[in-house]
Design an enzyme around this catalytic site. Structure first.
Site, PDB file in Angstrom:
ATOM      1  N   GLN A  41       0.529 -11.084  -2.849  1.00  8.75           N
ATOM      2  CA  GLN A  41      -0.815 -10.588  -2.574  1.00  8.75           C
ATOM      3  C   GLN A  41      -1.503 -10.200  -3.878  1.00  8.75           C
ATOM      4  O   GLN A  41      -0.899  -9.560  -4.738  1.00  8.75           O
ATOM      5  CB  GLN A  41      -0.762  -9.363  -1.670  1.00  8.75           C
ATOM      6  CG  GLN A  41      -0.535  -9.653  -0.208  1.00  8.75           C
ATOM      7  CD  GLN A  41      -0.699  -8.408   0.640  1.00  8.75           C
ATOM      8  OE1 GLN A  41      -0.191  -7.349   0.287  1.00  8.75           O
ATOM      9  NE2 GLN A  41      -1.388  -8.519   1.743  1.00  8.75           N
ATOM     10  N   HIS A  93      -8.535  -0.695   0.776  1.00  7.19           N
ATOM     11  CA  HIS A  93      -7.649  -1.839   0.553  1.00  7.19           C
ATOM     12  C   HIS A  93      -8.538  -3.046   0.246  1.00  7.19           C
ATOM     13  O   HIS A  93      -9.561  -3.252   0.919  1.00  7.19           O
ATOM     14  CB  HIS A  93      -6.839  -2.174   1.811  1.00  7.19           C
ATOM     15  CG  HIS A  93      -6.075  -1.034   2.394  1.00  7.19           C
ATOM     16  ND1 HIS A  93      -4.694  -0.974   2.387  1.00  7.19           N
ATOM     17  CD2 HIS A  93      -6.486   0.088   3.042  1.00  7.19           C
ATOM     18  CE1 HIS A  93      -4.292   0.128   2.997  1.00  7.19           C
ATOM     19  NE2 HIS A  93      -5.370   0.792   3.416  1.00  7.19           N
ATOM     20  N   LYS A 133     -13.988  -3.251   8.121  1.00  2.07           N
ATOM     21  CA  LYS A 133     -13.707  -4.108   6.972  1.00  2.07           C
ATOM     22  C   LYS A 133     -14.806  -5.145   6.794  1.00  2.07           C
ATOM     23  O   LYS A 133     -15.606  -5.421   7.696  1.00  2.07           O
ATOM     24  CB  LYS A 133     -12.366  -4.814   7.139  1.00  2.07           C
ATOM     25  CG  LYS A 133     -12.297  -5.764   8.346  1.00  2.07           C
ATOM     26  CD  LYS A 133     -10.986  -6.526   8.383  1.00  2.07           C
ATOM     27  CE  LYS A 133     -10.937  -7.457   9.608  1.00  2.07           C
ATOM     28  NZ  LYS A 133      -9.790  -8.387   9.552  1.00  2.07           N
ATOM     29  N   CYS A 189       0.779  -1.234   0.000  1.00  2.00           N
ATOM     30  CA  CYS A 189       0.000   0.000   0.000  1.00  2.00           C
ATOM     31  C   CYS A 189       0.817   1.294   0.000  1.00  2.00           C
ATOM     32  O   CYS A 189       0.445   2.241  -0.717  1.00  2.00           O
ATOM     33  CB  CYS A 189      -1.028  -0.003   1.138  1.00  2.00           C
ATOM     34  SG  CYS A 189      -0.549  -0.827   2.629  1.00  2.00           S
ATOM     35  N   ASP A 217      -3.319  -7.759  -4.732  1.00  2.00           N
ATOM     36  CA  ASP A 217      -3.556  -6.517  -4.001  1.00  2.00           C
ATOM     37  C   ASP A 217      -4.145  -5.449  -4.916  1.00  2.00           C
ATOM     38  O   ASP A 217      -3.836  -5.393  -6.107  1.00  2.00           O
ATOM     39  CB  ASP A 217      -2.220  -6.015  -3.450  1.00  2.00           C
ATOM     40  CG  ASP A 217      -2.356  -5.355  -2.093  1.00  2.00           C
ATOM     41  OD1 ASP A 217      -3.499  -5.227  -1.623  1.00  2.00           O
ATOM     42  OD2 ASP A 217      -1.333  -4.971  -1.519  1.00  2.00           O
ATOM     43  N   HIS A 219      -5.729  -1.133  -4.492  1.00  2.00           N
ATOM     44  CA  HIS A 219      -6.136   0.000  -3.653  1.00  2.00           C
ATOM     45  C   HIS A 219      -6.948   0.962  -4.498  1.00  2.00           C
ATOM     46  O   HIS A 219      -6.573   1.281  -5.627  1.00  2.00           O
ATOM     47  CB  HIS A 219      -4.915   0.684  -3.052  1.00  2.00           C
ATOM     48  CG  HIS A 219      -4.155  -0.211  -2.115  1.00  2.00           C
ATOM     49  ND1 HIS A 219      -3.101  -0.991  -2.536  1.00  2.00           N
ATOM     50  CD2 HIS A 219      -4.332  -0.464  -0.795  1.00  2.00           C
ATOM     51  CE1 HIS A 219      -2.644  -1.690  -1.502  1.00  2.00           C
ATOM     52  NE2 HIS A 219      -3.370  -1.386  -0.445  1.00  2.00           N
TER      53      HIS A 219
END
Length: 587
Positions: free
Chosen positions: A329, A459, A413, A282, A331, A333
C-alpha cells in the site's frame, strides 16, 4: 449511468432491457438444445449479460457456437415477449412441472406482498420482474463471449453451475466496435504483457496471490517508489517502516478482527501468543504517533509508508497484479486538529494530481461517500467530516458526485476513479476521515490551554497499491512505457564483434550518467537485434557500425520503427538525459 441509446430515427433503445431480453433468449436457446439443463438467473450487466445453468457437463466452445446460432434464429422470428402476472400457486405449479428448482427457490424468496410475474417468449417462460423489449426481433446483434463455473447465489456450499457470458447491441456495427475493443483489452492484458516482457510472475503452486518482481518490473517499480517518496518529502510527510506481523490483540483493539476477519489470514502461534499478518498499516502508525506527547504545535503529523500488507482473497478472485494476497500500500496517515481537516484534505488532493497526472491519468470521476448503515461515531462528527471533505473538493474546483451510504464504517471518504487510454475506470486514490481509531487507541494532543484533545485521523492512498497500479500502467501503456519510466531507456547494438569495445565505452558512460542501458553483444544479425529490442519495447536503439565507430557517432532507431538519424553519441546522451529529466520532473 444512462443506459438508453437513441437511434438515428429518434427511437430510444434501453440497453439494459435489450440485454436482459438477450439473456432470456440465451436461456431459451440452451433449453432447446440441451433440454435437461436447469436455469438459474440471467441479469443484464454494464457490458452485456449472463445466464447460469446446471448441466451434467461443461459447455464446450462448440456448444457456445451452436447456442449463439440458435439465439440468432430466435431473434429472427421476432417472437413477442409477453409479461404475465401469476398467482404464487400457479407459478409454483409451473416451475415444479418444468423441473426448475432454482426458479422455485427464487419464487419462495419473493415477499408475500410482491406481485409474481413471468415473461413468455415462444415455448420459453421465465420468472422475472423485467423490463424487456416487446419482441426478440428488437434485440439486434448478439455474441456469446465465454463460459465459466459459478456457484448458486455465489456461495461455495451451493450447487455448482455454469455461467455463459454474452453481450448485445442494437446494431452489428456497435457489436463489432465492442468486440474490437475487447480484443484491444486482451492485447493489453498485464498478465500477458508481464510474462512477455519479464516484468513479474505470480506464485501459483508456491503461494497463489503472491508476486515475484523480476528485474525489469522491479526497475519500473523503483522509479515509481522514488517519485512517490520525493513527492511526500516535499509535502511534509515523515517516512516510517512497520512490521509485517503483530499480536492478534492489536487487530482486536483496532477493530479489524471484528470487521475484516474474513479478509485476514488465520493467526499463527508464537511462544504461546497469537500473531497475525497485518492487513493494514494504520494501527502501527498510531503506535508511532503515541511514541511522544504531542502539542497542537506539532500537528499535523503526516506518516507515510510503502507497507506490504496481507489479505486473504479466495483463489477464484485472484487476477494477476490487480487482485493479490500480498501487496504494498502507498499508505499514509495524517493526524490533525478537527479545524484543519479541510485544509489537509486540500493538500492531499494537490498531491494526488502531482502523483497521477504525469502517468497520463488526466480524466477522473470523483465521489463523496456518505455515512453507511452500521457505522460508528456521533452525528456531529459525521457532519463535520463530510462537510470538510465537501469544502476541500469545492475549494479545489473538483466536480464530484455524492455516493450515498458508501462511506466506511468509521467515516466518510472521497474516492477517485481514473480513466485509462481505453476509457476504463480504475479506483486509485481514496481519502478517508476517521474518528474511530483515535478513540480506540486513546490518542491525544495538548491544545493551547494544556487540555488533552482527540486528533482526527485521515487515511489516504494515492495509487491504491503498488502492484495494482503497476498492472494498470502496463495496460495503459500497453507495455511501452515512456522513456523516463522504461526499464531500459537505451540498448546499444554493435553490428559486429569489432564494434563491441566502442559499445562498452558508450554503455559505461551512460551508466555513470544515470541512464538505464543494456547492450546486445550476441552473434546475431543487426535486424534480429533490433526486432528483439522492439519486442521488449525499449525506447531507443543505438546502432554502431564501422562509420559510427570511426566518427564517434551512433545511429538511432526508435521502438516504433522510426529512424532517429545519426549524431555524435555524446550529443545523443545530452538529449536523452534532458528527455529523462523532463519526464521525471513531471513524474
Amino acid at each position: 449511468m444512462n443506459h438508453t441509446k437513441r437511434e438515428p430515427n429518434g427511437s430510444a433503445v434501453d440497453l439494459m432491457a435489450l440485454r436482459h431480453s438477450a439473456a432470456h433468449v440465451l436461456a431459451q436457446a440452451v433449453k432447446r438444445l440441451f433440454p435437461s439443463a436447469q436455469v438459474g438467473i440471467g441479469p443484464a450487466t454494464e457490458e452485456g449479460f449472463y445466464y447460469d445453468f446446471r448441466f451434467e457437463r461443461p459447455f464446450s466452445p462448440e456448444d457456445l457456437e451452436k447456442i449463439e446460432e440458435e439465439m440468432r434464429r430466435i431473434i429472427a422470428t421476432d417472437a413477442p415477449i409477453v409479461r404475465r402476472p401469476l398467482s404464487r400457486e400457479a407459478a409454483h405449479e409451473l416451475f415444479e412441472k418444468t423441473g426448475e428448482p432454482f426458479k422455485l427457490e427464487i419464487l419462495h424468496s419473493i415477499p408475500a406482498e410482491a406481485e409474481i410475474t413471468v415473461y413468455d417468449q415462444g415455448e420459453f417462460t421465465d420468472l422475472c420482474r423485467g423490463p424487456h423489449l416487446p419482441g426478440t426481433g428488437q434485440i439486434g446483434a448478439v455474441k456469446l463471449l465465454s463460459s465459466s463455473g459459478a456457484y448458486w447465489k455465489g456461495v461455495e456450499t451451493n450447487p455448482s453451475l455454469q455461467r455463459i457470458y454474452g453481450t448485445a447491441f442494437p446494431t452489428q456495427a456497435e457489436l463489432d466496435a465492442y468486440l474490437a475493443r475487447l480484443e484491444e483489452i486482451r492485447q493489453r492484458d498485464h498478465r500477458k504483457i508481464g510474462k512477455e516482457q519479464g516484468f513479474f510472475r505470480t506464485l501459483d503452486e508456491n503461494g497463489a496471490g503472491m508476486v515475484l518482481w523480476l528485474p525489469r518490473g522491479a526497475r519500473i517499480r523503483r522509479v515509481i517508489e522514488e517519485i512517490w517518496k520525493t513527492r511526500h518529502d516535499r509535502h511534509g510527510y515523515q517516512y516510517v517502516y512497520t512490521p509485517h506481523i503483530a499480536r492478534l490483540d492489536l487487530w482486536k483493539q483496532s477493530g479489524h478482527w471484528d470487521f475484516y476477519r474474513e479478509s485476514m489470514f488465520s493467526p499463527m502461534e508464537i511462544e504461546g501468543s497469537e500473531f497475525e499478518l497485518k492487513p493494514m498499516n494504520c494501527p502501527f502508525h498510531i503506535l508511532i504517533f503515541k511514541e511522544a506527547v504531542k502539542s497542537y504545535r506539532d500537528l499535523p503529523v503526516r506518516l507515510a509508508e510503502l507497507g506490504t500488507v496481507y489479505r486473504y482473497e479466495r483463489s477464484g478472485t485472484l487476477h494477476g497484479l490487480l487482485r493479490v494476497r500480498g501487496f504494498t500500500q502507498d499508505d499514509a496517515h495524517i493526524f490533525c486538529r478537527p479545524e484543519d481537516i479541510a485544509s489537509e484534505i486540500g493538500k492531499v488532493l494537490t498531491l494526488v494530481d502531482e502523483m497521477l497526472l504525469p502517468f497520463g491519468f488526466t480524466n477522473r470521476s470523483v465521489y463523496l461517500s456518505t455515512r453507511p448503515e452500521g457505522s460508528v461515531g456521533s452525528d456531529e462528527n459525521w457532519a463535520l467530516a463530510t462537510g470538510a471533505l465537501e469544502e476541500a473538493l469545492k475549494n479545489a474546483g473538483i466536480p464530484y458526485e455524492i455516493d450515498p451510504g458508501e462511506g466506511v464504517f468509521y467515516g466518510p471518504k472521497i474516492d477517485m476513479k481514473f480513466h485509462d487510454v481505453l476509457g476504463r475506470t480504475w479506483q486509485l486514490s481514496t481519502i478517508q476521515v476517521d474518528f474511530n481509531l483515535p478513540e480506540k487507541f486513546d490518542i491525544t494532543y495538548r491544545d493551547s490551554s494544556g487540555n488533552d484533545v482527540r486528533p482526527i485521523m485521515i487515511h489516504r492512498a494515492l495509487l491504491g497499491s503498488v502492484e495494482r497500479f503497476f498492472g494498470i500502467l502496463v495496460e495503459h501503456f500497453k507495455g511501452a512505457f515512456p522513456l523516463w519510466l522504461a526499464p531500459e531507456q537505451v540498448t546499444i547494438l554493435p553490428i559486429a564483434d569489432r564494434h563491441i569495445p566502442y559499445a562498452r565505452k558508450i554503455a559505461e558512460t551512460l551508466e555513470q550518467e544515470g541512464v538505464r542501458v543494456v547492450t546486445d553483444f550476441r552473434n546475431e544479425k543487426i535486424g534480429a537485434k533490433i526486432r528483439d529490442a522492439q519486442l521488449m519495447k525499449i525506447p531507443q536503439m543505438w546502432v554502431l557500425g564501422d562509420r559510427e565507430a570511426q566518427d564517434e557517432t551512433i545511429s538511432i532507431r526508435h521502438r516504433d520503427g522510426q529512424a532517429g538519424g545519426t549524431l555524435p553519441w555524446r550529443e545523443a546522451l545530452v538529449a536523452i538525459k534532458e528527455e529523462i529529466r523532463t519526464g521525471l520532473s513531471l513524474g
